[in-house]
Scaffold this motif. Structure first.
Motif, mmCIF file in Angstrom:
data_model
loop_
_atom_site.group_PDB
_atom_site.id
_atom_site.type_symbol
_atom_site.label_atom_id
_atom_site.label_comp_id
_atom_site.label_asym_id
_atom_site.label_seq_id
_atom_site.Cartn_x
_atom_site.Cartn_y
_atom_site.Cartn_z
ATOM 1 N N THR A 1 7.991 9.552 16.568
ATOM 2 C CA THR A 1 9.436 9.394 16.494
ATOM 3 C C THR A 1 10.147 10.380 17.413
ATOM 4 O OG1 THR A 1 9.836 10.991 14.715
ATOM 5 C CG2 THR A 1 9.206 8.766 14.060
ATOM 6 N N VAL A 2 11.296 9.977 17.890
ATOM 7 C CA VAL A 2 12.236 10.846 18.590
ATOM 8 C C VAL A 2 13.583 10.630 17.905
ATOM 9 C CG1 VAL A 2 13.400 11.328 20.767
ATOM 10 C CG2 VAL A 2 11.000 10.660 20.774
ATOM 11 N N LYS A 3 14.231 11.734 17.520
ATOM 12 C CA LYS A 3 15.487 11.579 16.786
ATOM 13 C C LYS A 3 16.480 12.663 17.160
ATOM 14 C CE LYS A 3 13.809 14.158 12.790
ATOM 15 N NZ LYS A 3 13.408 14.069 11.400
ATOM 16 N N VAL A 4 17.753 12.358 16.916
ATOM 17 C CA VAL A 4 18.836 13.325 17.005
ATOM 18 C C VAL A 4 19.520 13.322 15.642
ATOM 19 C CG1 VAL A 4 19.204 13.121 19.482
ATOM 20 C CG2 VAL A 4 20.454 11.628 17.954
ATOM 21 N N GLY A 5 20.023 14.461 15.247
ATOM 22 C CA GLY A 5 20.635 14.532 13.935
ATOM 23 C C GLY A 5 21.615 15.688 13.809
ATOM 24 N N LEU A 6 22.319 15.693 12.694
ATOM 25 C CA LEU A 6 23.282 16.740 12.372
ATOM 26 C C LEU A 6 22.893 17.394 11.071
ATOM 27 C CD1 LEU A 6 26.610 14.880 13.185
ATOM 28 C CD2 LEU A 6 25.428 16.583 14.612
ATOM 29 N N ARG A 7 23.111 18.712 10.983
ATOM 30 C CA ARG A 7 22.887 19.473 9.756
ATOM 31 C C ARG A 7 24.163 20.196 9.376
ATOM 32 N NH1 ARG A 7 17.211 22.547 11.125
ATOM 33 N NH2 ARG A 7 15.846 20.728 10.928
ATOM 34 N N LEU A 8 24.593 19.991 8.146
ATOM 35 C CA LEU A 8 25.746 20.708 7.617
ATOM 36 C C LEU A 8 25.227 21.907 6.817
ATOM 37 C CD1 LEU A 8 28.811 20.825 7.209
ATOM 38 C CD2 LEU A 8 28.501 19.345 5.203
ATOM 39 N N THR B 1 0.843 -1.182 0.000
ATOM 40 C CA THR B 1 0.000 0.000 0.000
ATOM 41 C C THR B 1 0.880 1.234 0.000
ATOM 42 O OG1 THR B 1 -1.844 1.115 1.115
ATOM 43 C CG2 THR B 1 -0.189 0.066 2.527
ATOM 44 N N ASP B 2 0.308 2.343 -0.377
ATOM 45 C CA ASP B 2 1.030 3.610 -0.337
ATOM 46 C C ASP B 2 0.027 4.726 -0.095
ATOM 47 O OD1 ASP B 2 -0.272 4.006 -2.765
ATOM 48 O OD2 ASP B 2 1.511 3.678 -3.956
ATOM 49 N N GLY B 3 0.544 5.885 0.114
ATOM 50 C CA GLY B 3 -0.326 7.022 0.365
ATOM 51 C C GLY B 3 0.466 8.278 0.627
ATOM 52 N N ASP B 4 -0.264 9.330 0.887
ATOM 53 C CA ASP B 4 0.346 10.588 1.301
ATOM 54 C C ASP B 4 -0.513 11.154 2.419
ATOM 55 O OD1 ASP B 4 -1.251 13.051 -0.435
ATOM 56 O OD2 ASP B 4 -1.430 10.983 -1.127
ATOM 57 N N ASP B 5 0.105 11.314 3.564
ATOM 58 C CA ASP B 5 -0.585 11.726 4.773
ATOM 59 C C ASP B 5 0.225 12.815 5.475
ATOM 60 O OD1 ASP B 5 -2.846 9.807 4.837
ATOM 61 O OD2 ASP B 5 -1.240 8.333 4.891
ATOM 62 N N PRO B 6 -0.429 13.564 6.368
ATOM 63 C CA PRO B 6 0.263 14.656 7.038
ATOM 64 C C PRO B 6 1.250 14.177 8.106
ATOM 65 C CG PRO B 6 -1.973 14.474 7.864
ATOM 66 C CD PRO B 6 -1.845 13.503 6.720
ATOM 67 N N PHE B 7 2.231 15.018 8.366
ATOM 68 C CA PHE B 7 3.125 14.813 9.510
ATOM 69 C C PHE B 7 3.468 16.171 10.091
ATOM 70 C CE2 PHE B 7 6.339 15.732 6.376
ATOM 71 C CZ PHE B 7 7.427 16.233 7.076
ATOM 72 N N TYR B 8 3.858 16.177 11.351
ATOM 73 C CA TYR B 8 4.257 17.411 12.008
ATOM 74 C C TYR B 8 5.318 17.088 13.046
ATOM 75 C CZ TYR B 8 0.355 15.584 14.755
ATOM 76 O OH TYR B 8 -0.501 14.761 15.436
ATOM 77 N N LEU C 1 28.036 23.444 11.475
ATOM 78 C CA LEU C 1 27.435 22.181 11.907
ATOM 79 C C LEU C 1 26.461 22.421 13.060
ATOM 80 C CD1 LEU C 1 27.500 19.085 11.453
ATOM 81 C CD2 LEU C 1 29.218 18.994 13.272
ATOM 82 N N ASN C 2 25.215 22.043 12.848
ATOM 83 C CA ASN C 2 24.181 22.154 13.875
ATOM 84 C C ASN C 2 23.694 20.771 14.262
ATOM 85 O OD1 ASN C 2 24.409 24.854 13.248
ATOM 86 N ND2 ASN C 2 22.213 25.234 13.294
ATOM 87 N N MET C 3 23.218 20.647 15.492
ATOM 88 C CA MET C 3 22.584 19.427 15.970
ATOM 89 C C MET C 3 21.106 19.711 16.185
ATOM 90 S SD MET C 3 23.479 17.008 19.183
ATOM 91 C CE MET C 3 24.337 15.757 18.244
ATOM 92 N N ILE C 4 20.263 18.705 15.936
ATOM 93 C CA ILE C 4 18.842 18.831 16.206
ATOM 94 C C ILE C 4 18.401 17.713 17.143
ATOM 95 C CG2 ILE C 4 18.334 19.918 13.978
ATOM 96 C CD1 ILE C 4 16.989 17.136 13.259
ATOM 97 N N VAL C 5 17.374 17.994 17.909
ATOM 98 C CA VAL C 5 16.654 17.007 18.704
ATOM 99 C C VAL C 5 15.189 17.245 18.365
ATOM 100 C CG1 VAL C 5 16.108 16.181 21.013
ATOM 101 C CG2 VAL C 5 18.392 17.078 20.530
ATOM 102 N N GLU C 6 14.468 16.186 17.927
ATOM 103 C CA GLU C 6 13.125 16.403 17.380
ATOM 104 C C GLU C 6 12.164 15.276 17.727
ATOM 105 O OE1 GLU C 6 12.804 17.839 13.194
ATOM 106 O OE2 GLU C 6 11.624 16.016 12.915
ATOM 107 N N TYR C 7 10.916 15.655 17.957
ATOM 108 C CA TYR C 7 9.795 14.721 18.072
ATOM 109 C C TYR C 7 8.921 14.930 16.839
ATOM 110 C CZ TYR C 7 5.166 13.030 19.127
ATOM 111 O OH TYR C 7 3.959 12.391 19.046
#
Length: 188
Positions: free
Chosen positions: A179-186, A132-139, A151-157
């Protein structure tokens, strides 16, 4: 175990970011217009489930800010396999989002984003399988802070509202992925 490490890192960064940002004397202003590429790793839970060790995901992103407050982001996300003994799904997709950011200093800020997630999933149940597939909202809501000049770091829900309706598998319910995530942005 993996989730505990992620939450520990996110918590430690959130608690110590104020002191680290106060000592940061890098001259670049994070509030200027810029583009970035990034990568994130985190954990997720599906509709009322738990953040388990085997439910991790990764995401690649590309985006930019027009000014200190508004930006756009494109992302590709792979959730891997999740579910229980009655049904499992393997989902992935890409998203497009608008970002609103509140800069709290020259080197860190809070943000919220919302957009559309275009996904596909393979679903397996004891009575059959289907695609199956689709397109649904996220925030999402999160914070970003500078680690180095570019270089920046993010913490996101984030919350992905996935509608997994299959006519051939009528007992498959819609799935919300938190989701809970940590990440890097260049930055460029």
């Amino acid at each position: 175990m993996k989730q505990s490490i992620i939450y520990g890192i996110a918590g430690a960064l959130a608690l110590t970011s104020g002191a680290a940002l106060a000592q940061n004397s890098v001259s670049q202003n994070d509030n200027a217009a810029h583009v970035y590429v990034g990568g994130s790793y985190g954990g997720f839970k599906a509709r009322g489930g738990e953040f388990d060790d085997d439910k991790d995901f990764f995401e690649l992103s590309f985006g930019g800010f027009f000014n200190p407050y508004v930006g756009l982001e494109a992302s590709a996300t792979y959730f891997g396999e999740y579910g229980n003994r009655l049904a499992t799904a393997d989902a992935e997709g890409y998203g497009m989002a608008v970002i609103g950011r509140l800069p709290l200093s020259d080197s860190w800020g809070l943000y919220a984003k919302g957009g559309q997630f275009f996904w596909e999933a393979d679903i397996d149940t004891p009575v059959g399988s289907g695609d199956t597939d689709g397109d649904d909202p996220f925030y999402a809501a999160g914070m970003d802070f500078r680690l180095a000049q570019n270089l920046n770091m993010i913490v996101e829900y984030s919350r992905y509202e996935i509608d997994t309706h299959l006519e051939e598998l009528p007992n498959v319910e819609d799935t919300d992925l938190d989701t809970v995530k940590v990440g890097l942005r260049l930055r460029f």
